[in-house]
Design a protein around this motif. Sequence first.
Motif, short mmCIF file in Angstrom:
data_model
loop_
_atom_site.label_atom_id
_atom_site.label_comp_id
_atom_site.label_asym_id
_atom_site.label_seq_id
_atom_site.Cartn_x
_atom_site.Cartn_y
_atom_site.Cartn_z
N GLY A 12 0.62 -1.08 0.40
CA GLY A 12 0.11 0.00 -0.14
C GLY A 12 0.90 1.07 -0.15
O GLY A 12 2.04 1.33 0.44
N LYS A 13 0.23 2.25 -0.82
CA LYS A 13 1.31 3.62 -0.70
C LYS A 13 0.42 4.06 0.60
O LYS A 13 0.05 4.74 0.71
N VAL A 14 1.93 4.75 1.30
CA VAL A 14 1.71 6.26 2.59
C VAL A 14 1.52 6.61 1.73
O VAL A 14 2.32 7.48 2.84
N GLY A 15 2.80 7.11 0.84
CA GLY A 15 3.27 8.91 1.20
C GLY A 15 4.04 9.18 -0.26
O GLY A 15 4.05 8.01 -0.83
N ILE A 16 4.18 9.78 -0.84
CA ILE A 16 5.04 10.09 -1.28
C ILE A 16 6.25 8.96 -2.07
O ILE A 16 7.21 9.76 -0.97
N ASP A 17 6.70 8.26 -2.82
CA ASP A 17 8.22 7.47 -2.66
C ASP A 17 7.87 6.43 -1.38
O ASP A 17 9.00 5.86 -1.08
N GLN A 18 6.71 6.91 -0.79
CA GLN A 18 7.13 5.46 0.43
C GLN A 18 5.68 5.07 0.87
O GLN A 18 4.56 4.61 0.35
N PHE A 19 5.98 3.54 0.99
CA PHE A 19 5.17 2.23 1.01
C PHE A 19 5.14 0.86 1.87
O PHE A 19 5.94 1.00 2.83
N TYR A 20 3.64 0.41 2.44
CA TYR A 20 3.95 -0.24 3.36
C TYR A 20 3.26 -1.71 3.21
O TYR A 20 2.37 -1.64 2.13
N CYS A 21 3.75 -2.80 3.50
CA CYS A 21 3.97 -4.02 2.81
C CYS A 21 2.41 -5.09 4.04
O CYS A 21 2.92 -4.95 5.83
N TRP A 22 1.71 -4.84 3.40
CA TRP A 22 0.73 -5.89 4.30
C TRP A 22 1.09 -7.20 5.13
O TRP A 22 0.16 -7.38 5.89
N GLU A 23 1.96 -7.77 4.55
CA GLU A 23 2.57 -9.20 4.85
C GLU A 23 3.23 -9.59 6.09
O GLU A 23 3.37 -10.13 6.99
N CYS A 24 4.46 -9.13 5.93
CA CYS A 24 5.20 -8.06 6.71
C CYS A 24 5.77 -7.29 7.83
O CYS A 24 5.99 -6.90 8.97
N CYS A 25 4.30 -6.15 7.43
CA CYS A 25 4.26 -4.72 8.28
C CYS A 25 5.68 -4.03 9.14
O CYS A 25 5.73 -3.58 9.52
N VAL A 26 6.07 -3.64 7.40
CA VAL A 26 7.45 -3.23 7.57
C VAL A 26 6.99 -1.97 7.03
O VAL A 26 6.19 -2.23 5.60
N GLU A 27 7.60 -0.53 6.03
CA GLU A 27 7.23 0.50 5.75
C GLU A 27 8.91 0.75 4.99
O GLU A 27 9.61 0.33 5.35
N PHE A 28 8.77 1.04 3.74
CA PHE A 28 9.61 1.14 3.14
C PHE A 28 9.67 2.45 2.02
O PHE A 28 8.61 2.87 1.64
N ALA A 29 10.62 3.09 1.72
CA ALA A 29 10.87 4.16 0.47
C ALA A 29 12.13 4.15 0.18
O ALA A 29 13.07 3.95 0.47
#
Length: 64
Positions: A12-29
């Motif tokens: 899922g997208k949480v910001g500009i060039d920032q994303f969230y993985c619903w499987e392992c619950c990490v955020e990455f940019a």
Amino acid sequence: MNCPVCGRKSIGKVGIDQFYCWECCVEFAYDGDACTVFNVEADGTLSLYTNPQPVVSNYEEGVI
């Protein structure tokens, strides 16, 4: 797009060039080609992701 940690596509997208993985619950940019991964803490803050060490157990199969 795949998660850089688990490789799945539940992103899922949480910001500009920032994303969230619903499987392992990490955020990455992404910053250009560089990707930074964060743990999402219980209070919602982000901490730099570190690859967890495998859990060593004293569990013996069949013993309760």
